[in-house]
Design a protein around this motif. Structure first.
Motif, PDB file in Angstrom:
ATOM      1  N   ILE A 197      -2.740  -7.713  -4.361  1.00 51.14           N
ATOM      2  CA  ILE A 197      -1.857  -6.876  -4.028  1.00 51.14           C
ATOM      3  C   ILE A 197      -1.650  -5.979  -5.425  1.00 51.14           C
ATOM      4  N   HIS A 198      -2.541  -6.226  -6.714  1.00 52.62           N
ATOM      5  CA  HIS A 198      -2.748  -4.775  -7.480  1.00 52.62           C
ATOM      6  C   HIS A 198      -3.269  -3.925  -7.322  1.00 52.62           C
ATOM      7  N   PHE A 199      -4.289  -3.968  -6.039  1.00 50.56           N
ATOM      8  CA  PHE A 199      -5.652  -2.628  -5.775  1.00 50.56           C
ATOM      9  C   PHE A 199      -5.111  -1.562  -5.544  1.00 50.56           C
ATOM     10  N   SER A 200      -5.444  -0.425  -6.826  1.00 52.79           N
ATOM     11  CA  SER A 200      -4.755   1.606  -7.100  1.00 52.79           C
ATOM     12  C   SER A 200      -6.102   2.319  -5.754  1.00 52.79           C
ATOM     13  N   ILE A 201      -5.226   3.019  -5.438  1.00 50.74           N
ATOM     14  CA  ILE A 201      -5.651   3.867  -4.259  1.00 50.74           C
ATOM     15  C   ILE A 201      -6.726   4.730  -5.416  1.00 50.74           C
ATOM     16  N   GLU A 202      -8.000   4.286  -4.502  1.00 52.25           N
ATOM     17  CA  GLU A 202      -9.028   5.260  -4.941  1.00 52.25           C
ATOM     18  C   GLU A 202      -9.371   6.963  -4.879  1.00 52.25           C
ATOM     19  N   PRO A 203      -9.065   8.406  -4.507  1.00 53.65           N
ATOM     20  CA  PRO A 203      -9.105   9.067  -3.970  1.00 53.65           C
ATOM     21  C   PRO A 203     -10.568   9.270  -3.394  1.00 53.65           C
ATOM     22  N   LYS A 204     -10.936   9.171  -4.503  1.00 60.75           N
ATOM     23  CA  LYS A 204     -12.283   9.853  -4.800  1.00 60.75           C
ATOM     24  C   LYS A 204     -13.187   8.994  -4.396  1.00 60.75           C
ATOM     25  N   ILE A 258      -4.355  -1.069   8.165  1.00 61.54           N
ATOM     26  CA  ILE A 258      -3.488  -0.096   8.260  1.00 61.54           C
ATOM     27  C   ILE A 258      -4.548   1.060   7.614  1.00 61.54           C
ATOM     28  N   GLU A 259      -5.102   2.986   8.191  1.00 66.28           N
ATOM     29  CA  GLU A 259      -5.975   3.509   7.894  1.00 66.28           C
ATOM     30  C   GLU A 259      -4.747   4.646   7.818  1.00 66.28           C
ATOM     31  N   THR A 260      -4.931   5.026   6.445  1.00 65.00           N
ATOM     32  CA  THR A 260      -4.041   6.650   6.740  1.00 65.00           C
ATOM     33  C   THR A 260      -5.062   7.774   5.360  1.00 65.00           C
ATOM     34  N   SER A 261      -5.998   7.134   5.290  1.00 68.62           N
ATOM     35  CA  SER A 261      -6.688   7.974   4.550  1.00 68.62           C
ATOM     36  C   SER A 261      -6.677  10.088   4.381  1.00 68.62           C
ATOM     37  N   CYS A 262      -6.524  10.115   5.265  1.00 68.43           N
ATOM     38  CA  CYS A 262      -6.319  11.646   5.785  1.00 68.43           C
ATOM     39  C   CYS A 262      -5.493  12.067   6.496  1.00 68.43           C
ATOM     40  N   VAL A 279      -3.222  20.067   5.448  1.00 71.49           N
ATOM     41  CA  VAL A 279      -2.498  19.937   4.492  1.00 71.49           C
ATOM     42  C   VAL A 279      -2.356  18.777   4.161  1.00 71.49           C
ATOM     43  N   PRO A 280      -2.474  18.757   2.516  1.00 72.42           N
ATOM     44  CA  PRO A 280      -2.346  17.208   1.849  1.00 72.42           C
ATOM     45  C   PRO A 280      -0.890  16.846   2.136  1.00 72.42           C
ATOM     46  N   GLU A 281      -0.229  18.065   1.789  1.00 73.86           N
ATOM     47  CA  GLU A 281       1.497  17.632   2.130  1.00 73.86           C
ATOM     48  C   GLU A 281       1.994  17.060   3.192  1.00 73.86           C
ATOM     49  N   LEU A 282       1.717  17.727   4.419  1.00 69.69           N
ATOM     50  CA  LEU A 282       2.052  18.165   5.340  1.00 69.69           C
ATOM     51  C   LEU A 282       1.771  16.207   5.846  1.00 69.69           C
ATOM     52  N   ALA A 283      -0.296  16.604   5.605  1.00 71.26           N
ATOM     53  CA  ALA A 283      -0.540  14.781   6.514  1.00 71.26           C
ATOM     54  C   ALA A 283       0.576  13.435   5.269  1.00 71.26           C
ATOM     55  N   SER A 284       0.951  13.769   4.351  1.00 69.12           N
ATOM     56  CA  SER A 284       1.189  12.816   3.587  1.00 69.12           C
ATOM     57  C   SER A 284       3.128  12.428   4.167  1.00 69.12           C
ATOM     58  N   VAL A 290       0.734   6.208   1.161  1.00 67.73           N
ATOM     59  CA  VAL A 290       1.405   5.761   1.771  1.00 67.73           C
ATOM     60  C   VAL A 290       0.972   4.428   3.118  1.00 67.73           C
ATOM     61  N   GLY A 291      -0.478   4.397   3.063  1.00 61.95           N
ATOM     62  CA  GLY A 291      -0.505   3.124   4.197  1.00 61.95           C
ATOM     63  C   GLY A 291      -0.468   2.252   3.175  1.00 61.95           C
ATOM     64  N   SER A 292      -1.452   2.326   1.475  1.00 60.10           N
ATOM     65  CA  SER A 292      -0.989   1.450   1.030  1.00 60.10           C
ATOM     66  C   SER A 292       0.110   0.683   0.749  1.00 60.10           C
ATOM     67  N   GLN A 293       1.026   1.653   0.483  1.00 56.79           N
ATOM     68  CA  GLN A 293       1.774   0.946  -0.578  1.00 56.79           C
ATOM     69  C   GLN A 293       3.014  -0.017   1.115  1.00 56.79           C
ATOM     70  N   TYR A 294       2.729   0.676   2.315  1.00 59.86           N
ATOM     71  CA  TYR A 294       3.259  -0.073   3.206  1.00 59.86           C
ATOM     72  C   TYR A 294       2.753  -1.476   3.369  1.00 59.86           C
ATOM     73  N   ALA A 295       1.727  -1.466   2.987  1.00 58.20           N
ATOM     74  CA  ALA A 295       0.723  -2.046   3.245  1.00 58.20           C
ATOM     75  C   ALA A 295       1.153  -3.475   1.983  1.00 58.20           C
ATOM     76  N   LYS A 296       1.074  -3.261   1.127  1.00 58.61           N
ATOM     77  CA  LYS A 296       1.233  -4.169   0.593  1.00 58.61           C
ATOM     78  C   LYS A 296       2.992  -4.445   0.182  1.00 58.61           C
ATOM     79  N   GLY A 297       4.061  -3.512   0.667  1.00 57.88           N
ATOM     80  CA  GLY A 297       5.528  -4.669   0.919  1.00 57.88           C
ATOM     81  C   GLY A 297       4.876  -5.061   2.426  1.00 57.88           C
ATOM     82  N   LEU A 298       4.125  -4.944   3.030  1.00 59.90           N
ATOM     83  CA  LEU A 298       4.328  -5.851   3.688  1.00 59.90           C
ATOM     84  C   LEU A 298       4.402  -7.506   3.803  1.00 59.90           C
TER      85      LEU A 298
END
Ligand code: KG4
Ligand code: ZN
Length: 334
Positions: free
Chosen positions: A322-329, A6-10, A41-46, A88-96
């Motif tokens: 399952i415990h990784f964090s997102i790392e935006p930068k 799953i890829e949802t970085s941008c 627009v970041p908010e629209l992207a998520s 969005v992508g990482s939480q979905y992946a973790k849930g699945l």
């Protein structure tokens, strides 16, 4: 082994299925909504990722002709990128992964781009030099093995794609600007204007595209004052030439300095016609193997995420978590 990635970085919602190293599906949904605003627009992207993620994953699974129960592992981009999009992508992946009781592997987005040449040509030898050129990144890497690479240089200001987009905006060509500039440049003269080639003469493999932007702005202002219509095709061809000259020259120097037999490119800007042609020509002159992956592996996609996870699982270098964090930068690319 069956990997769902799953890829949802941008601003692209993407999912792919890789079975024993072969891509069985690679679904990419590009969010057109941002075009209305002249940029992402970041908010629209998520929000768009939220709306699309389940159906994109379902489509990737069904196109691959498998069942969710057959998936052995999940790979997901954890950064860099927009925080809300990555979440969005990482939480979905973790849930699945929790629901299916299978491991989940976080993957670094730029690492996935820089290995795209190996997704296209799995037998390509190491080492190689990899140019990653997108809207967010411009870097040159020496790639030594599936687990080891070195950043040779990166942009010190704008990414190449960002330069294309900003120049297109100045010329009233809309967003994203790269494809429009590519089209206009085909009918223009690359020598009509002498735009600066940022840092081209320097020993370093770093890039700078901000001087080009300023030079173009000055030229557009000067031409506008004359009252003549802007020579859009020539401006596009000359600006594109300035960007491509630097990308090609630094990549060729990097290949020579590292004495590698192969060069790969990836990222959205690698769609550029002049860049692909010039890279292919210059590699041919030097006897270098050149791999320009098909565009669906060059733009933001999940097949490249699955591929890096598969390489690392095979080499024993990947650790599921399952415990990784997102790392935006995330890890700085320079
Ligand atoms: O890799 P990508 O799809 O998204 C990320 O930035 O991660 O790259 C998008 C960038 C945009 O800046 C776009 O203008 C540029 O790639 N691009 C191009 C071309 N097609 C897309 N730049 C130059 N020539 C093109 N044909
Ligand atoms: Zn990217």
């Amino acid at each position: 082994m069956t990997i769902l990635a799953i890829e949802t970085s941008c601003d692209d919602t993407a999912a792919a299925v890789l079975i024993d190293g072969s891509v069985r599906s690679n679904i990419i949904s590009s969010q057109a909504i941002h075009d209305l605003y002249g940029g992402i627009v970041p908010e629209l992207a998520s929000r768009e990722h939220m709306r699309l993620i389940a159906q994109i994953v379902d489509t990737a699974i069904s196109k691959a002709g498998v069942d969710l129960a057959a998936v052995d592992a999940i790979a997901v981009t954890h950064g860099p990128g927009l925080a809300g999009s990555l979440l969005v992508g990482s939480q979905y992946a973790k849930g699945l992964a929790l629901a299916l009781k299978i491991p989940v592997y976080p993957v670094h987005h730029i690492e996935a781009h820089l290995y795209s040449g190996y997704l296209e040509e799995p037998d390509l030898a190491y080492p190689s030099v990899s140019l990653v050129v997108s809207g967010g990144h411009t870097s040159i890497f020496r790639v030594d093995s599936p687990d080891s690479f070195t950043v040779l240089g990166s942009t010190t200001d704008d990414a190449a794609g960002e330069a294309f987009d900003k120049i297109a905006k100045m010329l009233g060509l809309g967003y994203p600007g790269g494809p429009a500039i590519d089209r206009h440049a085909a009918a223009g003269n690359r020598d009509a204007f002498a735009f600066p080639r940022g840092r081209i003469g320097e020993d370093s493999f770093d890039f700078s595209f901000s001087g080009l932007k300023t030079a173009l702005r000055r030229e557009v202002d000067r031409l506008t004052d004359t009252g003549e219509p802007l020579p859009i095709n020539d401006l596009c061809a000359s600006a594109q030439a300035a960007i491509v000259d630097v990308l090609v020259s630094k990549t060729m120097r990097a290949a020579a300095a590292s004495a590698v037999p192969a060069v790969t490119i990836s990222g959205g800007v690698s769609a550029n016609t002049e860049l692909r042609t010039r890279m292919a020509d210059q590699c041919a002159v030097r006897g270098l193997t050149f791999v320009a992956p098909r565009m669906q592996y060059c733009v933001d996609n999940a097949a490249m995420i699955a591929s890096v996870a598969a390489m690392r699982i095979a080499s024993g270098a990947a650790a599921p978590s399952i415990h990784f964090s997102i790392e935006p930068k995330a890890i700085r690319t320079r």
